[in-house]
Structure formats: C-alpha cells, structure tokens
Design a protein around this motif. Structure first.
Motif, PDB file in Angstrom:
ATOM      1  N   ALA A 150      77.315  80.481  17.933  1.00  0.00           N
ATOM      2  CA  ALA A 150      77.363  80.296  16.492  1.00  0.00           C
ATOM      3  C   ALA A 150      76.616  81.429  15.803  1.00  0.00           C
ATOM      4  O   ALA A 150      75.555  81.848  16.260  1.00  0.00           O
ATOM      5  CB  ALA A 150      76.743  78.956  16.099  1.00  0.00           C
ATOM      6  N   SER A 151      77.190  81.924  14.722  1.00  0.00           N
ATOM      7  CA  SER A 151      76.522  82.899  13.868  1.00  0.00           C
ATOM      8  C   SER A 151      76.604  82.376  12.452  1.00  0.00           C
ATOM      9  O   SER A 151      77.687  82.318  11.860  1.00  0.00           O
ATOM     10  CB  SER A 151      77.211  84.265  13.977  1.00  0.00           C
ATOM     11  OG  SER A 151      76.683  85.170  13.025  1.00  0.00           O
ATOM     12  N   GLY A 178      78.843  88.823  30.653  1.00  0.00           N
ATOM     13  CA  GLY A 178      78.293  89.871  31.501  1.00  0.00           C
ATOM     14  C   GLY A 178      77.190  89.407  32.431  1.00  0.00           C
ATOM     15  O   GLY A 178      76.645  90.223  33.197  1.00  0.00           O
ATOM     16  N   GLY A 179      76.817  88.129  32.371  1.00  0.00           N
ATOM     17  CA  GLY A 179      75.865  87.587  33.325  1.00  0.00           C
ATOM     18  C   GLY A 179      74.547  87.116  32.754  1.00  0.00           C
ATOM     19  O   GLY A 179      73.735  86.546  33.480  1.00  0.00           O
ATOM     20  N   LEU A 180      74.311  87.324  31.455  1.00  0.00           N
ATOM     21  CA  LEU A 180      73.071  86.852  30.854  1.00  0.00           C
ATOM     22  C   LEU A 180      73.153  85.361  30.556  1.00  0.00           C
ATOM     23  O   LEU A 180      74.232  84.839  30.258  1.00  0.00           O
ATOM     24  CB  LEU A 180      72.780  87.611  29.561  1.00  0.00           C
ATOM     25  CG  LEU A 180      72.597  89.130  29.662  1.00  0.00           C
ATOM     26  CD1 LEU A 180      72.200  89.700  28.303  1.00  0.00           C
ATOM     27  CD2 LEU A 180      71.579  89.507  30.723  1.00  0.00           C
ATOM     28  N   ASP A 181      72.032  84.661  30.640  1.00  0.00           N
ATOM     29  CA  ASP A 181      72.032  83.277  30.198  1.00  0.00           C
ATOM     30  C   ASP A 181      71.916  83.246  28.672  1.00  0.00           C
ATOM     31  O   ASP A 181      71.796  84.299  28.024  1.00  0.00           O
ATOM     32  CB  ASP A 181      70.916  82.474  30.870  1.00  0.00           C
ATOM     33  CG  ASP A 181      69.505  82.953  30.545  1.00  0.00           C
ATOM     34  OD1 ASP A 181      69.303  83.598  29.497  1.00  0.00           O
ATOM     35  OD2 ASP A 181      68.599  82.657  31.341  1.00  0.00           O
ATOM     36  N   ALA A 182      71.960  82.060  28.097  1.00  0.00           N
ATOM     37  CA  ALA A 182      71.994  81.947  26.637  1.00  0.00           C
ATOM     38  C   ALA A 182      70.760  82.567  25.991  1.00  0.00           C
ATOM     39  O   ALA A 182      70.855  83.288  24.990  1.00  0.00           O
ATOM     40  CB  ALA A 182      72.135  80.483  26.231  1.00  0.00           C
ATOM     41  N   GLU A 183      69.593  82.302  26.554  1.00  0.00           N
ATOM     42  CA  GLU A 183      68.360  82.834  25.983  1.00  0.00           C
ATOM     43  C   GLU A 183      68.335  84.359  26.043  1.00  0.00           C
ATOM     44  O   GLU A 183      67.959  85.037  25.073  1.00  0.00           O
ATOM     45  CB  GLU A 183      67.153  82.258  26.719  1.00  0.00           C
ATOM     46  CG  GLU A 183      65.817  82.640  26.113  1.00  0.00           C
ATOM     47  CD  GLU A 183      64.649  81.940  26.771  1.00  0.00           C
ATOM     48  OE1 GLU A 183      63.506  82.178  26.346  1.00  0.00           O
ATOM     49  OE2 GLU A 183      64.889  81.144  27.702  1.00  0.00           O
ATOM     50  N   GLN A 184      68.759  84.910  27.168  1.00  0.00           N
ATOM     51  CA  GLN A 184      68.815  86.363  27.305  1.00  0.00           C
ATOM     52  C   GLN A 184      69.858  86.971  26.362  1.00  0.00           C
ATOM     53  O   GLN A 184      69.637  88.044  25.786  1.00  0.00           O
ATOM     54  CB  GLN A 184      69.134  86.737  28.746  1.00  0.00           C
ATOM     55  CG  GLN A 184      68.036  86.395  29.739  1.00  0.00           C
ATOM     56  CD  GLN A 184      68.505  86.501  31.177  1.00  0.00           C
ATOM     57  OE1 GLN A 184      69.684  86.312  31.485  1.00  0.00           O
ATOM     58  NE2 GLN A 184      67.575  86.804  32.072  1.00  0.00           N
ATOM     59  N   ALA A 185      70.980  86.293  26.214  1.00  0.00           N
ATOM     60  CA  ALA A 185      72.030  86.795  25.324  1.00  0.00           C
ATOM     61  C   ALA A 185      71.550  86.845  23.884  1.00  0.00           C
ATOM     62  O   ALA A 185      71.767  87.838  23.175  1.00  0.00           O
ATOM     63  CB  ALA A 185      73.272  85.915  25.445  1.00  0.00           C
ATOM     64  N   VAL A 186      70.887  85.782  23.435  1.00  0.00           N
ATOM     65  CA  VAL A 186      70.365  85.770  22.069  1.00  0.00           C
ATOM     66  C   VAL A 186      69.330  86.869  21.893  1.00  0.00           C
ATOM     67  O   VAL A 186      69.337  87.604  20.894  1.00  0.00           O
ATOM     68  CB  VAL A 186      69.773  84.382  21.736  1.00  0.00           C
ATOM     69  CG1 VAL A 186      68.986  84.433  20.438  1.00  0.00           C
ATOM     70  CG2 VAL A 186      70.892  83.342  21.632  1.00  0.00           C
ATOM     71  N   GLN A 222      71.110  83.120  11.669  1.00  0.00           N
ATOM     72  CA  GLN A 222      70.783  81.953  12.497  1.00  0.00           C
ATOM     73  C   GLN A 222      71.826  81.911  13.603  1.00  0.00           C
ATOM     74  O   GLN A 222      73.030  81.813  13.321  1.00  0.00           O
ATOM     75  CB  GLN A 222      70.790  80.678  11.667  1.00  0.00           C
ATOM     76  CG  GLN A 222      70.125  79.492  12.327  1.00  0.00           C
ATOM     77  CD  GLN A 222      69.955  78.321  11.380  1.00  0.00           C
ATOM     78  OE1 GLN A 222      70.882  77.946  10.660  1.00  0.00           O
ATOM     79  NE2 GLN A 222      68.773  77.713  11.370  1.00  0.00           N
ATOM     80  N   LEU A 223      71.377  82.024  14.853  1.00  0.00           N
ATOM     81  CA  LEU A 223      72.271  82.153  15.999  1.00  0.00           C
ATOM     82  C   LEU A 223      72.034  81.030  16.997  1.00  0.00           C
ATOM     83  O   LEU A 223      70.910  80.567  17.172  1.00  0.00           O
ATOM     84  CB  LEU A 223      72.045  83.488  16.713  1.00  0.00           C
ATOM     85  CG  LEU A 223      72.111  84.762  15.875  1.00  0.00           C
ATOM     86  CD1 LEU A 223      71.758  85.966  16.742  1.00  0.00           C
ATOM     87  CD2 LEU A 223      73.478  84.931  15.248  1.00  0.00           C
ATOM     88  N   MET A 224      73.106  80.617  17.662  1.00  0.00           N
ATOM     89  CA  MET A 224      73.004  79.682  18.782  1.00  0.00           C
ATOM     90  C   MET A 224      73.953  80.144  19.877  1.00  0.00           C
ATOM     91  O   MET A 224      75.003  80.725  19.603  1.00  0.00           O
ATOM     92  CB  MET A 224      73.382  78.261  18.367  1.00  0.00           C
ATOM     93  CG  MET A 224      72.447  77.617  17.378  1.00  0.00           C
ATOM     94  SD  MET A 224      72.774  75.830  17.181  1.00  0.00           S
ATOM     95  CE  MET A 224      74.358  75.877  16.307  1.00  0.00           C
ATOM     96  N   ALA A 225      73.576  79.873  21.123  1.00  0.00           N
ATOM     97  CA  ALA A 225      74.432  80.201  22.264  1.00  0.00           C
ATOM     98  C   ALA A 225      74.240  79.159  23.352  1.00  0.00           C
ATOM     99  O   ALA A 225      73.150  78.604  23.519  1.00  0.00           O
ATOM    100  CB  ALA A 225      74.110  81.591  22.804  1.00  0.00           C
ATOM    101  N   LEU A 226      75.317  78.913  24.099  1.00  0.00           N
ATOM    102  CA  LEU A 226      75.291  77.926  25.183  1.00  0.00           C
ATOM    103  C   LEU A 226      76.281  78.364  26.246  1.00  0.00           C
ATOM    104  O   LEU A 226      77.450  78.616  25.941  1.00  0.00           O
ATOM    105  CB  LEU A 226      75.663  76.542  24.647  1.00  0.00           C
ATOM    106  CG  LEU A 226      75.786  75.390  25.641  1.00  0.00           C
ATOM    107  CD1 LEU A 226      74.469  75.124  26.345  1.00  0.00           C
ATOM    108  CD2 LEU A 226      76.276  74.135  24.922  1.00  0.00           C
ATOM    109  N   GLY A 227      75.813  78.463  27.487  1.00  0.00           N
ATOM    110  CA  GLY A 227      76.668  78.849  28.600  1.00  0.00           C
ATOM    111  C   GLY A 227      76.740  77.779  29.665  1.00  0.00           C
ATOM    112  O   GLY A 227      76.430  76.610  29.429  1.00  0.00           O
ATOM    113  N   HIS A 228      77.113  78.197  30.881  1.00  0.00           N
ATOM    114  CA  HIS A 228      77.413  77.236  31.940  1.00  0.00           C
ATOM    115  C   HIS A 228      76.201  76.478  32.466  1.00  0.00           C
ATOM    116  O   HIS A 228      76.355  75.401  33.040  1.00  0.00           O
ATOM    117  CB  HIS A 228      78.107  77.952  33.106  1.00  0.00           C
ATOM    118  CG  HIS A 228      79.523  78.326  32.806  1.00  0.00           C
ATOM    119  ND1 HIS A 228      80.515  77.392  32.599  1.00  0.00           N
ATOM    120  CD2 HIS A 228      80.102  79.535  32.641  1.00  0.00           C
ATOM    121  CE1 HIS A 228      81.655  78.007  32.343  1.00  0.00           C
ATOM    122  NE2 HIS A 228      81.435  79.304  32.354  1.00  0.00           N
ATOM    123  N   SER A 229      75.011  77.020  32.273  1.00  0.00           N
ATOM    124  CA  SER A 229      73.825  76.310  32.776  1.00  0.00           C
ATOM    125  C   SER A 229      73.547  75.037  31.991  1.00  0.00           C
ATOM    126  O   SER A 229      72.823  74.155  32.469  1.00  0.00           O
ATOM    127  CB  SER A 229      72.600  77.225  32.715  1.00  0.00           C
ATOM    128  OG  SER A 229      72.181  77.417  31.368  1.00  0.00           O
TER     129      SER A 229
END
Length: 224
Positions: free
Chosen positions: A41-42, A60-68, A82-89
């Motif tokens: 989300a942006s 590319g392999g980063l987790d959500a925290e690393q991506a943000v 204000q950003l949010m991200a969520l991946g497979h973990s």
C-alpha cells in the motif's frame, strides 16, 4: 485521507487489501498486488510508484520490513508517505512519515496490517486488524469484515466517497478487483453490495479463464 488493511490467508497464501477514502478512486492509486509475491500500500500524500517498488523488492528476496526500509531510504519526500507491505512470511511492515496528515495510526497483526490518516479515531487500524484476525471464512470475507470494522470504529474524520478491494488467487491476475470510485452515499456499503454479487461467481470467472468448456452457464439471455 485513507484507512486500509492488507492481509494474507495463511492456508492459501493469497493476498488482499481493502481501503476507503474521502478522495476519489483511492484503490486505483493505493493498492498494489502481485500474485505470488505480496501486497503493498502507498497512501496519505500518495506516490503510486512506491507500491511497485515495494513489490519488486519483495520479489527480489527481501522481506516486508527490508522492502519498506529500502524504499524509505531512496525516495524523496518520503516523510509525506504511509506505506505497508506484506509477503509470504505473513509478517507485515509499516512506515508512516512525519508529515502524515491529521490523526494517523497503524497496527500490525497476524498476517495483516492496517494504517490510516485523517482518522476520526486512532483506534481505527486496530479495529480493522482485530476484525480480520477474528473473522471466519475465506480471505475476501475477512477483508470486507475488516473494512466495515474500520468504518464502525469511526473511519475518516469526514465522509468517505470511494472504496476498493483487491485479492489474488492461484493465477497471475487478481481474482477480485472491486472498486467504488466515487459515491455521495456510503461507498463501503456499495462495495459490500458489489462483493455480495461477485463473490458467488468469483470461481466461475476463474474457470472460464482456465477452460471455458468446463465452465457453468453464464446465466445471461441467449446462453443455452
């Protein structure tokens, strides 16, 4: 000008997001989904380019925290975002800049996260997370419960005019992408009505894409 939730189904691995705003067409700018990768989300003073950057980072392999963190560290005017991200973990990450508007808040949950700005109450994101975590049923049902809970907790400080829900499935395209881009009435109620119509037919549309010879009748005049 927004309250939203990103979520993941732990059983299927599918991702989805619900959002509402006083601004028009909020889902067109703020919701970023990549089946097989994650949801991002942006929002606030929105830069739609940030969503794909978050998804690229996770792909590319980063987790959500690393991506943000990677996006926050390289973009100008980031304090307005204000950003949010969520991946497979299933572990989400949120960034809220120092220039986020009005009453803003954020909440992290199990396979979900919520954030908002110009809110009527700082309790809105936690109410959305609580609703998502406790709701029963498939991902789309839980997402819509969360959106309604956000509205019931106060939603935005002023009236909302747009809402949307987007959700991934097994294929390369979203299995659901419903939007109310402008309404003088409650757009969340309109989105709930659209979901009530679309939900029973959702898998039929998937089957028609995979193999229309095995699909059920379209249920329209002229379809024998």
């Amino acid at each position: 000008m927004t309250f939203s939730l990103i979520g993941r189904c732990a059983k299927t691995g599918h991702f989805g997001m619900v959002i509402s705003s006083s601004s028009p067409a909020v889902a067109a700018r703020c919701v970023h989904l990549r089946p097989g990768t994650g949801i991002a989300a942006s929002q606030n003073v929105t830069d739609p380019a940030l969503g794909p950057l978050l998804l690229d980072a996770m792909e590319g392999g980063l987790d959500a925290e690393q991506a943000v963190a990677s996006v926050v560290g390289q973009r100008p005017h980031i304090q307005y975002r204000q950003l949010m991200a969520l991946g497979h973990s299933g572990k989400a990450a949120i960034f809220s800049g120092s220039q986020v508007l009005g009453c803003w808040a954020e909440a992290l949950g199990d396979n979900c996260a919520s954030a908002g700005n110009l809110l009527a109450s700082e309790k809105v994101p936690q109410a959305m997370v609580d609703a998502f975590e406790t709701a029963e049923g498939e991902l789309g049902v839980r997402l819509m419960r969360a959106l309604r809970a956000g509205l019931d907790a106060g939603g935005e400080a002023g009236p909302v005019h747009s809402a949307g829900m987007k959700m991934s499935g097994e294929l390369s395209w979203p299995v659901a992408d419903l939007r109310i881009d402008w309404s003088l009435d409650c757009p969340i109620a309109a989105l709930e009505a659209a979901w009530a119509v679309y939900h029973p037919q959702m898998l039929d549309y998937v089957q028609r894409a995979i193999d229309p010879t095995q699909a059920r009748s379209y249920g329209v005049p002229g379809d024998e």
